[in-house]
Design a protein around this motif. Sequence first.
Motif, PDB file in Angstrom:
ATOM      1  N   MET A   8     -32.009  17.003   2.908  1.00 40.30           N
ATOM      2  CA  MET A   8     -33.182  16.816   2.066  1.00 40.30           C
ATOM      3  C   MET A   8     -33.552  18.173   1.516  1.00 40.30           C
ATOM      4  SD  MET A   8     -35.690  14.933   4.648  1.00 40.30           S
ATOM      5  CE  MET A   8     -35.382  13.255   5.009  1.00 40.30           C
TER       6      MET A   8
ATOM      7  N   GLU B 159     -37.255  15.853  -1.168  1.00 37.30           N
ATOM      8  CA  GLU B 159     -36.464  14.924  -1.962  1.00 37.30           C
ATOM      9  C   GLU B 159     -35.440  14.276  -1.042  1.00 37.30           C
ATOM     10  OE1 GLU B 159     -34.693  16.881  -5.273  1.00 37.30           O
ATOM     11  OE2 GLU B 159     -36.544  17.859  -5.893  1.00 37.30           O
TER      12      GLU B 159
ATOM     13  N   TYR C 277     -31.988  11.950  -0.263  1.00 36.75           N
ATOM     14  CA  TYR C 277     -30.680  11.738  -0.875  1.00 36.75           C
ATOM     15  C   TYR C 277     -29.942  10.592  -0.205  1.00 36.75           C
ATOM     16  CZ  TYR C 277     -31.468  16.009  -3.372  1.00 36.75           C
ATOM     17  OH  TYR C 277     -32.004  16.949  -4.191  1.00 36.75           O
TER      18      TYR C 277
ATOM     19  N   ARG D 225     -24.378  20.806  -5.724  1.00 35.86           N
ATOM     20  CA  ARG D 225     -24.555  19.492  -5.094  1.00 35.86           C
ATOM     21  C   ARG D 225     -23.768  19.394  -3.804  1.00 35.86           C
ATOM     22  NH1 ARG D 225     -24.370  18.823 -10.536  1.00 35.86           N
ATOM     23  NH2 ARG D 225     -26.032  17.635 -11.509  1.00 35.86           N
TER      24      ARG D 225
ATOM     25  N   HIS E 141     -26.535  20.174  -0.974  1.00 31.38           N
ATOM     26  CA  HIS E 141     -26.956  18.840  -0.539  1.00 31.38           C
ATOM     27  C   HIS E 141     -26.069  18.295   0.545  1.00 31.38           C
ATOM     28  CE1 HIS E 141     -29.045  18.192  -4.680  1.00 31.38           C
ATOM     29  NE2 HIS E 141     -29.575  19.157  -3.970  1.00 31.38           N
TER      30      HIS E 141
END
Length: 226
Positions: A16, A154, A156, A222, A226
């Motif tokens: 996150m 956020e 994912y 990414r 992430h």
Amino acid sequence: MRKMRKVAALALSAAMIVGMLSGCGGSNSGSTAGPSGSAGGSSSGKTGKVYYLNFKPEIADVYEKVAADYKAETGVEVKVKTAASGEYESTLKSEIAKSDAPTLFQINGPVGYQNWKDYCADLKDTELYSKLSDQSLAVTGDDGGVYGIPYAVEGYGIIYNNEIMDKYFALDSKKAAAASMDDIKDFASLKEVVEDMQANADALGIKGVFASTSFASGEDWRWQTH
């Protein structure tokens, strides 16, 4: 040997993205991280100074307004410096070496904390930390201290092709225990399905289970973050 300053940190986690807040309390900084829940720790009527190194240029004007409002309310000066896009780490390295280092800055989650932990102050006893609705999102150290407090989160997930998944679940050669997507509830069950799908790639008409969006320079964050 120069005395190490303890500084506030903001962080982004790997699963996150979590913005985290901490404080810098060296002898030259004028104040420590804010227990009041705002950018600085001084209460009304007290003097001090807060220096915030902002990560996002697109909201720099918002922080400038917050700084002005905070000074008007408390009398505490708030300096906001915004790093150029893509240059936050290099800017932070430069600023942290100065005598007037940032009071508040951002780190990249638990991974970033490892790079900056010598500069991060423990915020476990601050009012700001006590306000968190989910304290498990904070970045903590091995000593149990709190060194990054989230200000945004956020979530994912994984987008899947339902047609391919239905085809896989109907395979006679399927070995994974999961009978539908509802049965994939943790990493272990996901790993089992992914590896079995890869073993059945030809039958499913795929080259690989996961597709990459891009590994081009500037887009691989990414995968790295992430």
